[in-house]
Design a protein around this motif. Structure first.
Motif, PDB file in Angstrom:
ATOM      1  N   MET A  69       0.822  -1.430  -0.145  1.00  0.00           N
ATOM      2  CA  MET A  69       0.428   0.055   0.309  1.00  0.00           C
ATOM      3  C   MET A  69       0.867   1.218   0.200  1.00  0.00           C
ATOM      4  O   MET A  69       0.488   1.958  -0.601  1.00  0.00           O
ATOM      5  CB  MET A  69      -0.888  -0.108   1.401  1.00  0.00           C
ATOM      6  N   THR A  70       2.077   1.182   0.874  1.00  0.00           N
ATOM      7  CA  THR A  70       2.733   2.375   0.736  1.00  0.00           C
ATOM      8  C   THR A  70       3.211   2.494  -0.996  1.00  0.00           C
ATOM      9  O   THR A  70       3.551   3.957  -0.987  1.00  0.00           O
ATOM     10  CB  THR A  70       3.262   2.133   1.864  1.00  0.00           C
ATOM     11  N   MET A  71       3.964   1.437  -1.243  1.00  0.00           N
ATOM     12  CA  MET A  71       4.088   2.019  -2.031  1.00  0.00           C
ATOM     13  C   MET A  71       3.503   2.767  -3.109  1.00  0.00           C
ATOM     14  O   MET A  71       4.351   3.613  -3.962  1.00  0.00           O
ATOM     15  CB  MET A  71       4.807   0.345  -2.696  1.00  0.00           C
ATOM     16  N   PHE A 126      12.364  -0.463   0.883  1.00  0.00           N
ATOM     17  CA  PHE A 126      11.809  -0.900  -0.275  1.00  0.00           C
ATOM     18  C   PHE A 126      11.303   0.755  -0.378  1.00  0.00           C
ATOM     19  O   PHE A 126      10.921   1.131  -1.764  1.00  0.00           O
ATOM     20  CB  PHE A 126       9.964  -1.481   0.168  1.00  0.00           C
ATOM     21  N   GLN A 127      10.551   1.430   0.179  1.00  0.00           N
ATOM     22  CA  GLN A 127       9.725   2.647   0.043  1.00  0.00           C
ATOM     23  C   GLN A 127      10.643   3.731  -0.691  1.00  0.00           C
ATOM     24  O   GLN A 127      10.412   4.360  -2.044  1.00  0.00           O
ATOM     25  CB  GLN A 127       9.320   3.170   1.133  1.00  0.00           C
ATOM     26  N   LEU A 128      12.376   3.243  -0.335  1.00  0.00           N
ATOM     27  CA  LEU A 128      13.153   4.543  -0.891  1.00  0.00           C
ATOM     28  C   LEU A 128      13.227   4.161  -2.018  1.00  0.00           C
ATOM     29  O   LEU A 128      13.736   5.001  -3.396  1.00  0.00           O
ATOM     30  CB  LEU A 128      14.474   4.638   0.179  1.00  0.00           C
ATOM     31  N   ARG A 129      13.526   2.727  -2.624  1.00  0.00           N
ATOM     32  CA  ARG A 129      13.610   2.719  -4.042  1.00  0.00           C
ATOM     33  C   ARG A 129      12.211   3.179  -4.570  1.00  0.00           C
ATOM     34  O   ARG A 129      12.739   2.710  -5.932  1.00  0.00           O
ATOM     35  CB  ARG A 129      13.822   1.004  -3.567  1.00  0.00           C
ATOM     36  N   LYS A 189       9.353  15.290   1.970  1.00  0.00           N
ATOM     37  CA  LYS A 189       8.415  15.089   3.119  1.00  0.00           C
ATOM     38  C   LYS A 189       7.211  13.578   3.291  1.00  0.00           C
ATOM     39  O   LYS A 189       7.342  14.206   4.049  1.00  0.00           O
ATOM     40  CB  LYS A 189       7.948  16.532   2.682  1.00  0.00           C
ATOM     41  N   LEU A 190       6.937  13.427   2.165  1.00  0.00           N
ATOM     42  CA  LEU A 190       6.495  12.168   2.527  1.00  0.00           C
ATOM     43  C   LEU A 190       6.808  11.450   2.802  1.00  0.00           C
ATOM     44  O   LEU A 190       6.526  10.749   3.693  1.00  0.00           O
ATOM     45  CB  LEU A 190       5.851  11.483   1.154  1.00  0.00           C
ATOM     46  N   LEU A 191       8.032  10.893   2.307  1.00  0.00           N
ATOM     47  CA  LEU A 191       8.674   9.976   3.440  1.00  0.00           C
ATOM     48  C   LEU A 191       9.148   9.968   5.090  1.00  0.00           C
ATOM     49  O   LEU A 191       8.917   9.234   5.703  1.00  0.00           O
ATOM     50  CB  LEU A 191      10.587   9.711   2.358  1.00  0.00           C
ATOM     51  N   LEU A 241      16.707   8.660   7.470  1.00  0.00           N
ATOM     52  CA  LEU A 241      16.447   8.880   6.151  1.00  0.00           C
ATOM     53  C   LEU A 241      17.741   9.680   6.058  1.00  0.00           C
ATOM     54  O   LEU A 241      18.108   9.792   4.375  1.00  0.00           O
ATOM     55  CB  LEU A 241      14.951   9.643   6.206  1.00  0.00           C
ATOM     56  N   ASP A 242      17.573  10.268   5.940  1.00  0.00           N
ATOM     57  CA  ASP A 242      19.136  11.833   5.707  1.00  0.00           C
ATOM     58  C   ASP A 242      20.294  11.301   5.385  1.00  0.00           C
ATOM     59  O   ASP A 242      20.290  11.571   4.314  1.00  0.00           O
ATOM     60  CB  ASP A 242      19.407  12.928   7.189  1.00  0.00           C
TER      61      ASP A 242
END
Length: 272
Positions: A77-79, A152-155, A169-171, A185-186
């Motif tokens: 879902m997040t992807m 996975f989300q960052l990919r 901002k969403l991440l 994240l940074d």
């Protein structure tokens, strides 16, 4: 389609408010209180119905436990939500999401269900906040899975290049809701900007310390000793020739990779 979404998102609340108003008299409470209580109950039903479409009945006959449903459902879902953030889903983002799904423990039916959940994530009304909070709870028991989820989300977010300000901002919003510091994240984004994006799953900073068995206040020397001790225990070379199966050796190799990634993440944040 817009009317359908409104009905889907508000039907439980509207019916709950009506039921609460009708029940107010027989229950001997004020009309307004009955309506409010009914509305809140309906809101709970609406949320529950949407959440089950991500981590519940959608995974029937897929042989997944509760934690797996939460992890895989939230991942898919997040992807979808991340990919659709700019209003469209590119071919590169679809390809990145497919590669992620191929890495998950899913059979053919499971992959079809995951694609369904991915598409539900593209809906602006997706119950992402609630799903992420569920993953946060599961992540306390399975930190390695939470680390994979973030990777996975960052990919997907970086499928078309470095994330823009809006997607970054969403991440950060996602990281915050699963209980992970923005420092993690940074560090990942900084590595991407320097062209050093590592496809090996990086643990979150909090969980990096947990993997090594030390606290955030540990000295650099204590971190180094913990790293060497952990590597010594998990290295697959110790298992070769001792009757261990290929699966056990592969699991040890994955554990070793995670420990190395944890040590690198801690060193990067500390600047040492």
């Amino acid at each position: 389609m817009q009317l359908y979404r409104i009905i889907q998102n508000w039907l439980g609340r509207i019916l709950g408010a009506l039921a609460g108003g009708l029940a107010a008299g027989p229950l001997g409470i004020a009309l307004w209180l009955g309506i409010v209580l009914g509305f809140l109950a309906g809101y709970g039903v609406d949320v529950w119905a949407r959440v089950t479409q991500v981590v519940g009945l959608v995974w029937s006959r897929c042989g997944l436990g509760f934690d797996q449903r939460v992890f895989i459902g939230t991942t898919a879902m997040t992807m979808g939500y991340v990919a659709k953030h700019d209003g469209r889903v590119s071919e590169a983002e679809i390809s990145a999401a497919r590669r992620v799904l191929n890495e998950l423990p899913l059979d053919e039916l499971g992959r079809k269900r995951a694609i369904t959940v991915f598409n539900r994530g593209k809906d602006p009304g997706a119950p992402l906040r609630w799903i992420l909070l569920m993953l946060r709870a599961v992540g306390r028991r399975r930190p390695e899975e939470l680390a994979r989820f973030l990777d996975f989300q960052l990919r997907v977010a970086a499928a078309d290049g470095l994330p823009d300000a809006g997607r970054e901002k969403l991440l950060r919003w996602v990281w915050r809701h699963v209980g992970v510091s923005g420092v993690d994240l940074d560090a990942r984004l900084d590595g991407m900007r320097r062209g050093k994006l590592n496809r090996t799953v990086r643990p979150t900073i909090d969980h990096a310390y947990k993997l090594l068995g030390v606290s955030r206040n540990a000295s650099s020397e204590q971190v180094r000793k913990a790293y060497r001790r952990a590597i010594s225990k998990s290295h697959p070379d110790r298992m070769v020739g001792n009757g261990h199966s290929e699966q056990e050796i592969e699991e040890a190799s994955e554990k070793t990779r995670q420990i190395r990634a944890a040590y690198e993440a801690i060193r990067e944040v500390r600047g040492s």
